[in-house]
Design a protein around this motif. Structure first.
Motif, PDB file in Angstrom:
ATOM      1  N   GLN A  14     -25.779 -17.573  12.294  1.00  0.00           N
ATOM      2  CA  GLN A  14     -26.070 -16.148  12.449  1.00  0.00           C
ATOM      3  C   GLN A  14     -26.127 -15.429  11.099  1.00  0.00           C
ATOM      4  N   GLY A  15     -25.901 -16.169  10.012  1.00  0.00           N
ATOM      5  CA  GLY A  15     -26.012 -15.579   8.684  1.00  0.00           C
ATOM      6  C   GLY A  15     -24.691 -15.168   8.066  1.00  0.00           C
ATOM      7  N   TYR A  16     -23.585 -15.562   8.650  1.00  0.00           N
ATOM      8  CA  TYR A  16     -22.269 -15.255   8.091  1.00  0.00           C
ATOM      9  C   TYR A  16     -21.771 -16.434   7.253  1.00  0.00           C
ATOM     10  N   PHE A  17     -20.771 -16.196   6.425  1.00  0.00           N
ATOM     11  CA  PHE A  17     -20.135 -17.265   5.667  1.00  0.00           C
ATOM     12  C   PHE A  17     -18.653 -16.965   5.537  1.00  0.00           C
ATOM     13  N   LEU A  18     -17.862 -18.015   5.399  1.00  0.00           N
ATOM     14  CA  LEU A  18     -16.409 -17.904   5.326  1.00  0.00           C
ATOM     15  C   LEU A  18     -15.928 -17.797   3.884  1.00  0.00           C
ATOM     16  N   MET A  19     -14.932 -16.961   3.673  1.00  0.00           N
ATOM     17  CA  MET A  19     -14.246 -16.872   2.386  1.00  0.00           C
ATOM     18  C   MET A  19     -12.791 -16.526   2.643  1.00  0.00           C
ATOM     19  N   ALA A  20     -11.928 -17.029   1.768  1.00  0.00           N
ATOM     20  CA  ALA A  20     -10.502 -16.702   1.877  1.00  0.00           C
ATOM     21  C   ALA A  20     -10.204 -15.469   1.035  1.00  0.00           C
TER      22      ALA A  20
END
Length: 191
Positions: A14-20
């Motif tokens: 969906q165009g999201y990405f993970l980051m901490a």
């Protein structure tokens, strides 16, 4: 820890990405402007790199040492790749979604790019080098591989001066979503 691989892939699709965050809690992010590495003739690299490429100094591999690439990408003074995110990448790798595109100097890992491939999109999560030009050669060879496999999109997420040297450019989210939809319709492989 068990992760819902399909839910994670759906988030990326969906165009999201993970980051901490600083406290290491993971968050999904999106961007109004997305950085793209061109897979056409807009892709470029420093002329000095051509000599390195011509020398065949480095060999290239995919997933030869995935964990070492993840560790190399996370090994920074300030990193957004928490231990939990490293575990997620490992789970995605075990399920055939995450890849490390590596350069080697003999038996020494020179550099690499960590990413996720879904359909015809390669989502570059991070890159690193241990030997000068290791990550630059990985970038050139990865683009060649993505082109040869008819990938539509190389998403680099956020711009930085290093990526600009390769012709990276920003597009608005509406254009990105159109390319993403087209890319997800493809059946491409890094193998």
């Amino acid at each position: 820890m068990d992760y819902d691989v399909l839910a994670i892939i759906e988030g990326y699709a969906q165009g999201y990405f993970l980051m901490a965050e600083d406290d290491e809690s993971l968050q999904w992010y999106s961007s109004r402007d997305r950085t793209i590495i061109p897979l056409d003739d807009r892709f470029r690299y420093p002329k000095s790199l051509q000599r390195v490429l011509n020398s065949d100094k480095f060999t290239v591999a995919i997933n030869r040492d995935f964990k070492a690439v993840v560790t190399g990408c996370a090994n920074r003074e300030t990193t957004w790749i928490s231990q939990e995110l490293q575990n997620i990448y490992w789970t995605l790798y075990l399920n055939g979604w995450a890849y490390s595109f590596e350069t080697w100097l003999g038996d020494e890992l020179a550099g690499g790019i960590l990413g996720i491939a879904i359909g015809g999109i390669f989502i570059g999560e991070s890159m690193f080098y241990r030997i000068p030009n290791g990550s630059k050669v990985a970038m050139v060879k990865l683009v060649e591989k993505l082109r040869s496999q008819s990938f539509v999109l190389f998403d680099a997420q956020m711009m930085n001066p290093h990526l600009e040297r390769f012709g990276a450019y920003c597009i608005a989210d509406v254009e990105y979503q159109g390319l993403l939809k087209k890319a997800l319709m493809r059946r491409c492989s890094l193998r």
